[in-house]
Design a protein around this motif. Structure first.
Motif, PDB file in Angstrom:
ATOM      1  N   LEU A   1      34.507  47.080  25.472  1.00  0.00           N
ATOM      2  CA  LEU A   1      35.132  47.978  26.425  1.00  0.00           C
ATOM      3  C   LEU A   1      34.950  49.404  25.920  1.00  0.00           C
ATOM      4  O   LEU A   1      35.201  49.686  24.748  1.00  0.00           O
ATOM      5  N   GLU A   2      34.509  50.251  26.822  1.00  0.00           N
ATOM      6  CA  GLU A   2      34.286  51.647  26.485  1.00  0.00           C
ATOM      7  C   GLU A   2      34.922  52.507  27.569  1.00  0.00           C
ATOM      8  O   GLU A   2      34.683  52.304  28.761  1.00  0.00           O
ATOM      9  N   ILE A   3      35.761  53.443  27.184  1.00  0.00           N
ATOM     10  CA  ILE A   3      36.417  54.332  28.144  1.00  0.00           C
ATOM     11  C   ILE A   3      35.920  55.750  27.896  1.00  0.00           C
ATOM     12  O   ILE A   3      35.970  56.245  26.772  1.00  0.00           O
ATOM     13  N   ARG A   4      35.443  56.394  28.980  1.00  0.00           N
ATOM     14  CA  ARG A   4      34.929  57.765  28.894  1.00  0.00           C
ATOM     15  C   ARG A   4      35.540  58.606  30.006  1.00  0.00           C
ATOM     16  O   ARG A   4      35.840  58.095  31.077  1.00  0.00           O
ATOM     17  N   ASP A   5      35.664  59.894  29.741  1.00  0.00           N
ATOM     18  CA  ASP A   5      36.180  60.799  30.766  1.00  0.00           C
ATOM     19  C   ASP A   5      35.205  60.952  31.918  1.00  0.00           C
ATOM     20  O   ASP A   5      35.601  61.043  33.078  1.00  0.00           O
ATOM     21  N   ASN A   6      33.893  60.994  31.616  1.00  0.00           N
ATOM     22  CA  ASN A   6      32.875  61.062  32.667  1.00  0.00           C
ATOM     23  C   ASN A   6      31.520  60.674  32.082  1.00  0.00           C
ATOM     24  O   ASN A   6      31.324  60.664  30.879  1.00  0.00           O
ATOM     25  N   LEU A   7      30.613  60.343  32.996  1.00  0.00           N
ATOM     26  CA  LEU A   7      29.249  59.950  32.630  1.00  0.00           C
ATOM     27  C   LEU A   7      28.261  60.825  33.388  1.00  0.00           C
ATOM     28  O   LEU A   7      28.518  61.220  34.524  1.00  0.00           O
ATOM     29  N   ASP A   8      27.122  61.095  32.762  1.00  0.00           N
ATOM     30  CA  ASP A   8      26.076  61.857  33.449  1.00  0.00           C
ATOM     31  C   ASP A   8      25.413  61.029  34.534  1.00  0.00           C
ATOM     32  O   ASP A   8      25.035  61.539  35.580  1.00  0.00           O
ATOM     33  N   LYS A   9      25.262  59.719  34.281  1.00  0.00           N
ATOM     34  CA  LYS A   9      24.654  58.835  35.267  1.00  0.00           C
ATOM     35  C   LYS A   9      25.184  57.420  35.066  1.00  0.00           C
ATOM     36  O   LYS A   9      25.714  57.085  34.012  1.00  0.00           O
ATOM     37  N   LYS A  10      25.017  56.621  36.089  1.00  0.00           N
ATOM     38  CA  LYS A  10      25.448  55.227  36.046  1.00  0.00           C
ATOM     39  C   LYS A  10      24.626  54.477  34.994  1.00  0.00           C
ATOM     40  O   LYS A  10      23.408  54.635  34.935  1.00  0.00           O
ATOM     41  N   PRO A  11      25.281  53.658  34.179  1.00  0.00           N
ATOM     42  CA  PRO A  11      24.536  52.879  33.182  1.00  0.00           C
ATOM     43  C   PRO A  11      23.582  51.889  33.854  1.00  0.00           C
ATOM     44  O   PRO A  11      23.932  51.263  34.860  1.00  0.00           O
ATOM     45  N   ASP A  12      22.379  51.766  33.335  1.00  0.00           N
ATOM     46  CA  ASP A  12      21.414  50.814  33.872  1.00  0.00           C
ATOM     47  C   ASP A  12      21.955  49.396  33.731  1.00  0.00           C
ATOM     48  O   ASP A  12      22.597  49.053  32.738  1.00  0.00           O
ATOM     49  N   GLY A  13      21.686  48.575  34.742  1.00  0.00           N
ATOM     50  CA  GLY A  13      22.081  47.174  34.696  1.00  0.00           C
ATOM     51  C   GLY A  13      23.551  46.932  34.934  1.00  0.00           C
ATOM     52  O   GLY A  13      24.061  45.862  34.623  1.00  0.00           O
ATOM     53  N   HIS A  14      24.257  47.920  35.485  1.00  0.00           N
ATOM     54  CA  HIS A  14      25.686  47.785  35.736  1.00  0.00           C
ATOM     55  C   HIS A  14      25.990  47.937  37.227  1.00  0.00           C
ATOM     56  O   HIS A  14      25.310  48.663  37.938  1.00  0.00           O
ATOM     57  N   ILE A  15      27.040  47.273  37.663  1.00  0.00           N
ATOM     58  CA  ILE A  15      27.561  47.406  39.019  1.00  0.00           C
ATOM     59  C   ILE A  15      28.795  48.291  38.929  1.00  0.00           C
ATOM     60  O   ILE A  15      29.611  48.133  38.025  1.00  0.00           O
ATOM     61  N   ALA A  16      28.949  49.216  39.870  1.00  0.00           N
ATOM     62  CA  ALA A  16      30.080  50.138  39.855  1.00  0.00           C
ATOM     63  C   ALA A  16      31.149  49.701  40.846  1.00  0.00           C
ATOM     64  O   ALA A  16      30.848  49.294  41.964  1.00  0.00           O
ATOM     65  N   LEU A  17      32.392  49.819  40.430  1.00  0.00           N
ATOM     66  CA  LEU A  17      33.541  49.591  41.279  1.00  0.00           C
ATOM     67  C   LEU A  17      34.392  50.846  41.244  1.00  0.00           C
ATOM     68  O   LEU A  17      34.452  51.518  40.222  1.00  0.00           O
ATOM     69  N   VAL A  18      35.072  51.148  42.357  1.00  0.00           N
ATOM     70  CA  VAL A  18      35.968  52.295  42.400  1.00  0.00           C
ATOM     71  C   VAL A  18      37.382  51.768  42.583  1.00  0.00           C
ATOM     72  O   VAL A  18      37.655  50.991  43.490  1.00  0.00           O
ATOM     73  N   ALA A  19      38.275  52.195  41.693  1.00  0.00           N
ATOM     74  CA  ALA A  19      39.688  51.845  41.773  1.00  0.00           C
ATOM     75  C   ALA A  19      40.465  53.157  41.726  1.00  0.00           C
ATOM     76  O   ALA A  19      40.671  53.725  40.656  1.00  0.00           O
ATOM     77  N   GLY A  20      40.820  53.665  42.905  1.00  0.00           N
ATOM     78  CA  GLY A  20      41.467  54.976  42.960  1.00  0.00           C
ATOM     79  C   GLY A  20      40.482  56.030  42.521  1.00  0.00           C
ATOM     80  O   GLY A  20      39.387  56.126  43.042  1.00  0.00           O
ATOM     81  N   ASN A  21      40.854  56.804  41.501  1.00  0.00           N
ATOM     82  CA  ASN A  21      39.928  57.835  41.021  1.00  0.00           C
ATOM     83  C   ASN A  21      39.198  57.400  39.751  1.00  0.00           C
ATOM     84  O   ASN A  21      38.667  58.211  39.018  1.00  0.00           O
ATOM     85  N   ILE A  22      39.166  56.106  39.520  1.00  0.00           N
ATOM     86  CA  ILE A  22      38.502  55.547  38.339  1.00  0.00           C
ATOM     87  C   ILE A  22      37.263  54.768  38.767  1.00  0.00           C
ATOM     88  O   ILE A  22      37.298  53.999  39.716  1.00  0.00           O
ATOM     89  N   GLU A  23      36.166  54.982  38.058  1.00  0.00           N
ATOM     90  CA  GLU A  23      34.947  54.212  38.274  1.00  0.00           C
ATOM     91  C   GLU A  23      34.822  53.211  37.132  1.00  0.00           C
ATOM     92  O   GLU A  23      34.968  53.565  35.967  1.00  0.00           O
ATOM     93  N   ILE A  24      34.541  51.972  37.488  1.00  0.00           N
ATOM     94  CA  ILE A  24      34.412  50.902  36.505  1.00  0.00           C
ATOM     95  C   ILE A  24      32.991  50.364  36.602  1.00  0.00           C
ATOM     96  O   ILE A  24      32.520  50.034  37.690  1.00  0.00           O
ATOM     97  N   TYR A  25      32.294  50.283  35.471  1.00  0.00           N
ATOM     98  CA  TYR A  25      30.927  49.777  35.439  1.00  0.00           C
ATOM     99  C   TYR A  25      30.908  48.447  34.703  1.00  0.00           C
ATOM    100  O   TYR A  25      31.324  48.355  33.557  1.00  0.00           O
ATOM    101  N   LEU A  26      30.438  47.423  35.393  1.00  0.00           N
ATOM    102  CA  LEU A  26      30.362  46.079  34.822  1.00  0.00           C
ATOM    103  C   LEU A  26      28.902  45.669  34.684  1.00  0.00           C
ATOM    104  O   LEU A  26      28.107  45.888  35.593  1.00  0.00           O
ATOM    105  N   PRO A  27      28.535  45.023  33.583  1.00  0.00           N
ATOM    106  CA  PRO A  27      27.130  44.624  33.371  1.00  0.00           C
ATOM    107  C   PRO A  27      26.779  43.369  34.170  1.00  0.00           C
ATOM    108  O   PRO A  27      26.520  42.311  33.631  1.00  0.00           O
ATOM    109  N   LEU A  28      26.769  43.510  35.493  1.00  0.00           N
ATOM    110  CA  LEU A  28      26.532  42.371  36.376  1.00  0.00           C
ATOM    111  C   LEU A  28      25.349  42.573  37.316  1.00  0.00           C
ATOM    112  O   LEU A  28      25.157  41.781  38.236  1.00  0.00           O
TER     113      LEU A  28
END
Length: 97
Positions: A1-28
């Motif tokens: 698990l890695e928590i960051r304030d922001n990312l320059d770009k979406k991590p490769d090989g990850h699916i993004a989910l939005v929960a309120g103002n939080i973006e969650i990237y899962l390696p799926l």
């Protein structure tokens, strides 16, 4: 698990989910159909845009004059949160192309 304030770009090989103002990237990414993921994001964006329109109409009418200040502020905060979510969803959709 890695928590960051922001990312320059979406991590490769990850699916993004939005929960309120939080973006969650899962390696799926390899497990999810890209077309289905796009459809899910578009549906979520449409629902979010509907909430934005509803709140803009509410806050643009007599509600602001009649409702208690704290209730009006709560709805303004909700509008800001929905606008932030919509921006993140659009960004995710843009990154899929």
């Amino acid at each position: 698990l890695e928590i960051r304030d922001n990312l320059d770009k979406k991590p490769d090989g990850h699916i993004a989910l939005v929960a309120g103002n939080i973006e969650i990237y899962l390696p799926l990414a390899d497990l999810v159909d890209a077309g289905e993921e796009r459809a899910r994001l578009e549906k979520e964006l449409k629902e979010t845009q509907g909430q934005i329109k509803r709140l803009e109409n509410l806050l643009g009418g007599s509600f602001v004059e009649k409702a208690p200040t704290e209730v009006v502020q709560k709805e303004r905060n909700r509008l800001i949160a929905f606008q932030d979510t919509a921006q993140k969803l659009r960004s995710q959709l843009d990154n899929m192309t």
